[in-house]
Design a protein around this motif. Structure first.
Motif, mmCIF file in Angstrom:
data_model
loop_
_atom_site.group_PDB
_atom_site.id
_atom_site.type_symbol
_atom_site.label_atom_id
_atom_site.label_comp_id
_atom_site.label_asym_id
_atom_site.label_seq_id
_atom_site.Cartn_x
_atom_site.Cartn_y
_atom_site.Cartn_z
ATOM 1 N N LEU A 462 101.981 42.321 -32.745
ATOM 2 C CA LEU A 462 101.982 43.222 -31.590
ATOM 3 C C LEU A 462 102.324 44.650 -32.014
ATOM 4 O O LEU A 462 101.702 45.616 -31.555
ATOM 5 C CB LEU A 462 102.980 42.745 -30.526
ATOM 6 C CG LEU A 462 103.132 43.677 -29.309
ATOM 7 C CD1 LEU A 462 101.821 43.798 -28.539
ATOM 8 C CD2 LEU A 462 104.253 43.199 -28.386
ATOM 9 N N LEU A 463 103.308 44.770 -32.909
ATOM 10 C CA LEU A 463 103.700 46.105 -33.381
ATOM 11 C C LEU A 463 102.541 46.770 -34.116
ATOM 12 O O LEU A 463 102.261 47.955 -33.897
ATOM 13 C CB LEU A 463 104.932 46.009 -34.290
ATOM 14 C CG LEU A 463 105.427 47.334 -34.877
ATOM 15 C CD1 LEU A 463 105.738 48.351 -33.775
ATOM 16 C CD2 LEU A 463 106.663 47.103 -35.753
ATOM 17 N N LEU A 464 101.850 46.005 -34.971
ATOM 18 C CA LEU A 464 100.731 46.564 -35.736
ATOM 19 C C LEU A 464 99.608 47.005 -34.789
ATOM 20 O O LEU A 464 99.066 48.108 -34.923
ATOM 21 C CB LEU A 464 100.203 45.536 -36.741
ATOM 22 C CG LEU A 464 99.187 46.055 -37.769
ATOM 23 C CD1 LEU A 464 99.812 47.134 -38.649
ATOM 24 C CD2 LEU A 464 98.662 44.920 -38.629
ATOM 25 N N ASP A 465 99.284 46.159 -33.804
ATOM 26 C CA ASP A 465 98.222 46.498 -32.843
ATOM 27 C C ASP A 465 98.591 47.742 -32.030
ATOM 28 O O ASP A 465 97.753 48.624 -31.806
ATOM 29 C CB ASP A 465 97.979 45.325 -31.881
ATOM 30 C CG ASP A 465 97.298 44.149 -32.555
ATOM 31 O OD1 ASP A 465 96.788 44.327 -33.680
ATOM 32 O OD2 ASP A 465 97.295 43.044 -31.972
ATOM 33 N N THR A 466 99.862 47.817 -31.601
ATOM 34 C CA THR A 466 100.304 48.955 -30.783
ATOM 35 C C THR A 466 100.369 50.225 -31.631
ATOM 36 O O THR A 466 100.070 51.325 -31.148
ATOM 37 C CB THR A 466 101.681 48.657 -30.150
ATOM 38 O OG1 THR A 466 101.640 47.373 -29.530
ATOM 39 C CG2 THR A 466 102.049 49.694 -29.106
ATOM 40 N N TYR A 467 100.739 50.049 -32.891
ATOM 41 C CA TYR A 467 100.765 51.169 -33.842
ATOM 42 C C TYR A 467 99.363 51.775 -33.981
ATOM 43 O O TYR A 467 99.177 52.992 -33.889
ATOM 44 C CB TYR A 467 101.280 50.660 -35.191
ATOM 45 C CG TYR A 467 101.042 51.579 -36.363
ATOM 46 C CD1 TYR A 467 101.884 52.658 -36.612
ATOM 47 C CD2 TYR A 467 99.988 51.363 -37.246
ATOM 48 C CE1 TYR A 467 101.676 53.498 -37.695
ATOM 49 C CE2 TYR A 467 99.767 52.187 -38.329
ATOM 50 C CZ TYR A 467 100.606 53.250 -38.550
ATOM 51 O OH TYR A 467 100.398 54.075 -39.620
ATOM 52 N N PHE A 468 98.361 50.906 -34.189
ATOM 53 C CA PHE A 468 96.992 51.396 -34.341
ATOM 54 C C PHE A 468 96.487 52.049 -33.052
ATOM 55 O O PHE A 468 95.819 53.083 -33.089
ATOM 56 C CB PHE A 468 96.053 50.259 -34.753
ATOM 57 C CG PHE A 468 96.113 49.927 -36.220
ATOM 58 C CD1 PHE A 468 96.098 50.926 -37.171
ATOM 59 C CD2 PHE A 468 96.185 48.614 -36.641
ATOM 60 C CE1 PHE A 468 96.148 50.630 -38.523
ATOM 61 C CE2 PHE A 468 96.243 48.301 -37.997
ATOM 62 C CZ PHE A 468 96.223 49.315 -38.939
ATOM 63 N N ALA A 469 96.784 51.432 -31.903
ATOM 64 C CA ALA A 469 96.362 52.009 -30.619
ATOM 65 C C ALA A 469 96.995 53.387 -30.422
ATOM 66 O O ALA A 469 96.348 54.328 -29.945
ATOM 67 C CB ALA A 469 96.749 51.076 -29.476
ATOM 68 N N SER A 470 98.263 53.516 -30.824
ATOM 69 C CA SER A 470 98.973 54.799 -30.699
ATOM 70 C C SER A 470 98.384 55.839 -31.636
ATOM 71 O O SER A 470 98.210 57.009 -31.265
ATOM 72 C CB SER A 470 100.466 54.609 -30.993
ATOM 73 O OG SER A 470 101.025 53.638 -30.130
ATOM 74 N N GLN A 471 98.074 55.399 -32.868
ATOM 75 C CA GLN A 471 97.454 56.326 -33.829
ATOM 76 C C GLN A 471 96.123 56.846 -33.302
ATOM 77 O O GLN A 471 95.816 58.036 -33.412
ATOM 78 C CB GLN A 471 97.229 55.615 -35.166
ATOM 79 C CG GLN A 471 98.368 55.775 -36.146
ATOM 80 C CD GLN A 471 97.880 55.591 -37.579
ATOM 81 O OE1 GLN A 471 96.938 54.860 -37.842
ATOM 82 N NE2 GLN A 471 98.539 56.243 -38.507
#
Length: 753
Positions: A462-471
């Motif tokens: 979830l953190l990785l997915d949210t990180y990419f979405a934020s980027q």
């Protein structure tokens, strides 16, 4: 003749010194914005006599080459006659993990700058300094080496000698490529009608360094007519490289076949097809870490050998060939493809490798772009694809979950701040806005930095997915302008905030800038002004329209004036089904019937098969795999004992880029004018285009819809021996607006049976 090769210092030293493994989905030390900020912070601390961002350039002879290197030195620190070269690197890692020799590539970069500067200023020695900055705490750690000019010179020549191994392979091939490209002849005895005109327009576009919008009817042979002149331009020294961009696997295959045909006719060219990461990955789950994947582990230790091996032995590097060499050298096949993209002569790939700011091939230097052409196949598809590329969204629920999981940490605090902000947005009930939410962007930048700190230490989906979405959100925020809108979608406790690109033209133009030539081509770039507008066209661009090369008599066109508007569908279903039966009784062979939606298609399919069970039918399903698609198309066989009626969706996988030649298809029925479903985003597009002086309804609904109709109809006549019938079911096809959008060869229609 001496071969002069231009390369940046950074790319050169990274080629020679890179080592280790591919790690997780993010490889930047920190975000680009953060990296730039930290550089500027350190540079602000320089004294008055010091210099920053100093451009350096030199020519280094090595064996039969001259390597022209250049770069920007972060800092030039002056103490009287003593000079220090400062190379600044930001990192999210703890500085205790970085020792003097942790990153030899950083030393190599700084030593190159020192060597060039010392040579230009007749210095006998300089100090090389690496300054590491922890992105969050801004704590610094420095390493210094005093090096004589002779030591730096020896180091530089050793590095360039290693790079020369790769250059020898490239230059040897380039000589043969240019010779065979120049000698290459058109691979068919004659040009089809219109084919020479298209090929000539493409060649002139490349020579004149322009942009071409080419609408060339189905059957002209667009693929060979764009690739062949680009190859001839290479042979004449007008071009070095080309990208053939497509949206679909089937058009990629056509491009491969065209290159293979030319190679069989004597061409020596290195051609690469990039396959999507999730399709070519050897692992069951795409986990790019040294622990999870043996092909990621030690990737950079083996990649240079893999690249040289395949370049020395192969011309066509499609998926099968890439996989063979990737297994041989134990390298990730996808990252192997990306490395090869910079080394080969022609790349067949998806639009996003050029036009998507998040995944574009960033190591293509401006100097290389000036010698590169981009050929955009089925260019009508780029409009909506680009809208997706330049849009971004975030969801409140993700940040709420991360706030709970990481409470009492800096990451939890950053996630909470975004969750709270989105709550305020929800309460404000201001769900549509033109201005960018800059406060949210700043909160996301903080979250990205905190997420990187955690992701270095752990796997967390979830953190990785949210990180990419934020980027992605932050990246799109950088290009946000009046062609965008921000909207909020609230569903119960969920809040989605989206940066939506209404008009992608400016971004397509920007991403295509720098290339020597751009060719946008399709059978259906109609109306020309609409596509020129939305694909970033300029007033001095070239535009060409080539009609069908096939005799009008090959196609019978029928317009059946029944309403297919949503409100009338139930009422007109029975007469429509009856029309299908009448037409099928009159015309032999296999048919494809296209509908504007899955639901409409299924309803018609059920009623048709209930009423006329004697017909053999097949229906498109949602989310078909490539194997299922191939099986669907394979059913359309001229050897069948009984004819086949296929039911499919307009704008779907079977309405574009599908070749059912000869007796495989004798009829196409198109139900409706293909208009996209009326919805929130389409209506925003309509309002935007109306506000800038266009016909908003046509831009948002009519033109995209009719493009699907033209594409579906284009499945029928694929060669000069094909014949058949195209039936258009909708009363709007008799209106002037829609008639003006039909190809000239369809205008000899008759009304009804």
């Amino acid at each position: 003749m001496t071969n002069v090769v231009r390369i940046s210092v950074r790319n050169l030293v990274e080629y020679v010194y890179r080592s280790g493994s591919i790690e997780s989905g993010f490889r930047t030390a920190t975000t680009m914005t953060e990296g730039t900020r930290i550089h500027q912070l350190i540079q602000r601390g320089y004294r008055e006599q010091d210099e920053k961002e100093v451009f350096v350039e030199a020519e280094i002879p090595v064996e039969e080459f001259v390597i022209r290197v250049d770069g920007r030195c972060d800092g030039l620190l002056k103490d009287g006659d003593f000079i220090t070269i400062d190379e600044i690197k930001s990192t999210v890692n703890n500085l205790d993990e970085i020792q003097e020799n942790t990153h030899p590539v950083h030393w190599a970069q700084a030593i190159f700058y020192g060597y060039i500067y010392a040579g230009d200023h007749d210095l006998s020695k300089v100090t090389i300094q690496l300054t590491y900055v922890q992105a969050k705490s801004l704590e610094q750690k420095q390493f210094r080496r005093v090096m004589t000019y002779k030591e730096m010179e020896s180091f530089v020549y050793e590095v360039t000698r290693k790079y020369a191994t790769f250059l020898k392979v490239k230059i040897k091939h380039k000589i043969e490529r240019n010779k065979t490209s120049k000698a290459l002849e058109f691979p068919f005895e004659t040009y089809r009608e219109g084919q020479r005109k298209l090929a000539g327009a493409v060649y002139k576009t490349i020579v004149d360094k322009k942009t071409l919008f080419a609408s060339a009817s189905t059957g002209i042979g667009k693929t060979i007519s764009t690739i062949f002149p680009a190859i001839k331009a290479i042979g004449e020294g007008k071009l070095e490289k080309m990208f053939y961009l497509t949206a679909k696997t089937i058009t990629r295959t056509e491009a491969e076949e065209a290159f293979r045909l030319l190679i069989d006719h004597g061409l020596d060219m290195k051609v690469l097809t990039i396959t999507a990461k999730d399709k070519i990955c050897f692992q069951e789950e795409t986990m790019c870490t040294s622990i999870d994947c043996p092909f990621a582990n030690g990737f950079y230790d083996r990649i240079n050998g893999a690249v040289i091996d395949i370049l020395e032995n192969e011309k066509m590097m499609n998926r099968g060939v890439i996989e063979l060499y990737a297994r041989k050298h134990r390298v990730c096949p996808f990252e192997f493809s990306i490395e090869l993209a910079y080394a080969v002569d022609a790349v067949i790939c998806d639009y996003n490798y050029i036009f998507d700011p998040r995944v574009s091939l960033k190591r293509l230097m401006e100097e290389q772009k000036k010698k590169t052409a981009i050929l955009v196949d089925e260019a009508h598809n780029l409009v909506d694809r680009a809208r997706e590329m330049y849009s971004a969204e975030i969801h409140k629920s993700n940040f709420l979950q991360l706030k709970r999981e990481f409470k009492k940490t800096s990451l939890g605090t950053a996630a909470k701040a975004i969750n709270d902000h989105l709550l305020q947005v929800k309460k404000s009930e201001e769900y549509l806005r033109k201005d960018l939410d800059k406060e949210l962007v700043e909160l996301l930048e903080t979250f990205i930095m905190e997420a990187e700190v955690e992701l270095v230490k752990m796997d967390h989906e979830l953190l990785l997915d949210t990180y990419f979405a934020s980027q992605t959100f932050v990246k799109i925020a950088e290009i946000y302008n009046n062609q965008f809108v921000t909207y909020v979608d609230v569903q119960k406790s969920e809040v989605k905030l989206k940066l939506f690109c209404l008009d992608p033209s400016e971004q397509i133009l920007k991403m295509g800038k720098g290339f020597k030539a751009r060719v946008f081509f399709s059978a259906t770039l109609k109306p020309a002004d609409y596509y020129k507008d939305l694909l970033g066209g300029q007033s001095d661009d070239y535009v060409i329209s080539i009609p069908s090369p096939f005799a009008r008599e090959n196609t019978e066109v029928i317009i059946q004036p029944l309403s297919t508007r949503y409100r009338d569908r139930e009422k007109t279903m029975e007469p429509m089904i009856h029309f299908f039966k009448e037409l099928l009784d009159k015309q032999e062979g296999n048919f494809l019937i296209f509908f504007p939606s899955y639901q409409y298609m299924r309803n018609a399919y059920e009623q048709f098969t209930d009423k006329y069970p004697k017909f053999s039918t097949i229906i498109q399903d949602v989310g078909m795999s490539e194997v299922e698609r191939e099986e669907f198309l394979a059913e359309f066989n001229s050897e069948r004992a009984e004819r086949l009626i296929g039911f499919a969706v307009l704008g779907g996988i079977f309405s574009e880029g599908v070749d059912l030649k000869a007796d495989r298809l004798q009829g196409v029925i198109v139900v409706g004018v293909g208009m996209p479903q009326i919805g929130f985003e389409r209506n925003m597009m309509k309002d935007y285009f109306q506000s800038v002086g266009k016909n908003g309804f046509d831009y948002a609904y009519v033109y995209p819809g009719m493009n699907k109709v033209l594409q579906a109809g284009g499945r029928l006549i694929r060669s000069d021996s094909d014949t058949g019938v195209i039936a258009l079911v909708d009363d709007r096809f008799l209106q002037r607006k829609y008639q003006e959008l039909l190809p000239s060869e369809w205008l000899h229609y008759r009304v009804g049976m």
